[in-house]
Design a protein around this motif. Structure first.
Motif, PDB file in Angstrom:
ATOM      1  N   LEU A  11      26.831 -55.189   8.430  1.00 26.67           N
ATOM      2  CA  LEU A  11      27.090 -53.755   8.532  1.00 26.67           C
ATOM      3  C   LEU A  11      26.927 -53.279   9.977  1.00 26.67           C
TER       4      LEU A  11
ATOM      5  N   ASP B 207      32.468 -45.212  -0.768  1.00 28.49           N
ATOM      6  CA  ASP B 207      32.147 -45.717   0.575  1.00 28.49           C
ATOM      7  C   ASP B 207      30.640 -45.665   0.829  1.00 28.49           C
TER       8      ASP B 207
ATOM      9  N   GLU C 134      33.361 -50.972  15.530  1.00 26.08           N
ATOM     10  CA  GLU C 134      34.190 -49.780  15.324  1.00 26.08           C
ATOM     11  C   GLU C 134      33.822 -48.672  16.291  1.00 26.08           C
ATOM     12  N   ALA C 135      32.543 -48.545  16.614  1.00 32.72           N
ATOM     13  CA  ALA C 135      32.124 -47.531  17.584  1.00 32.72           C
ATOM     14  C   ALA C 135      32.710 -47.841  18.951  1.00 32.72           C
TER      15      ALA C 135
ATOM     16  N   TYR D 163      31.564 -59.438  12.061  1.00 33.41           N
ATOM     17  CA  TYR D 163      32.537 -58.362  11.870  1.00 33.41           C
ATOM     18  C   TYR D 163      33.584 -58.755  10.829  1.00 33.41           C
TER      19      TYR D 163
ATOM     20  N   ARG E 195      33.019 -54.967   3.137  1.00 33.38           N
ATOM     21  CA  ARG E 195      32.964 -53.513   3.013  1.00 33.38           C
ATOM     22  C   ARG E 195      34.106 -52.979   2.145  1.00 33.38           C
TER      23      ARG E 195
ATOM     24  N   ARG F 218      28.195 -48.793   1.537  1.00 38.12           N
ATOM     25  CA  ARG F 218      27.371 -48.836   2.743  1.00 38.12           C
ATOM     26  C   ARG F 218      25.910 -49.059   2.391  1.00 38.12           C
TER      27      ARG F 218
ATOM     28  N   GLU G  74      29.929 -51.583  12.239  1.00 37.51           N
ATOM     29  CA  GLU G  74      29.778 -50.241  12.794  1.00 37.51           C
ATOM     30  C   GLU G  74      29.746 -50.261  14.324  1.00 37.51           C
TER      31      GLU G  74
END
Length: 160
Positions: free
Chosen positions: A132, A117, A139-140, A95, A102, A121, A136
């Motif tokens: 990645l 963006d 963040e989810a 992360y 990112r 990605r 994600e």
């Protein structure tokens, strides 16, 4: 993960890409100064105007900012630590590196806003899929979409 380790991981990634953008700079800020910098970021200002935050100080969770025009990447180790503290160690590292890449990669692609963006990605999906996926997934889980965490009773993997 300690903030010093976060800085080490970011600096290691930065060192690998610094020759590509010798005029770019990296800075680490504590939470208060970082939130001030975030308020000056056009994307964040747009989100503030749209009313996306009831309490910006506690709700803003983006640990890396990029000023493409000035070629400056700003990292907030305290926010990053808060985000990853409950994740497994391998996910923490992925992360931290992924969140940095990112935003840093915004300096390496053409386009603006969502188009840039999307390009970043796509690059990460091809060359850094684990990073990645970690960004994600974390963040989810931050947004309440939910992922399995070791600390949630009854949700451990069998044999874990």
């Amino acid at each position: 993960m300690h903030e010093e380790r976060i800085c080490q991981l970011v600096l290691r990634k930065w060192g690998a890409y610094k020759p590509v953008l010798p005029s770019a700079s990296l800075r680490f800020l504590e939470r208060g100064a970082f939130l001030d910098a975030a308020r000056a970021d056009q994307r964040v200002r747009d989100e503030l105007v749209l009313g996306w935050f009831e309490d910006f100080e506690s709700e803003f969770r983006e640990p890396v900012l990029t000023d493409v025009a000035r070629e400056v990447v700003t990292v907030c180790p305290p926010i990053m630590r808060e985000i990853v503290q409950h994740e497994p160690p391998r996910i923490q590292r992925a992360y931290v590196e992924g969140a940095f890449m990112r935003r840093f990669f915004r300096l390496l692609v053409d386009g603006e806003g969502w188009e840039a963006d999307a390009q970043v990605r796509d690059v990460m999906a091809r060359h850094f899929p684990f990073h990645l996926a970690a960004v994600e997934a974390v963040e989810a889980s931050e947004s309440g979409a939910g992922t399995l965490r070791r600390s949630e009773p009854g949700l451990e993997r069998p044999g874990a």
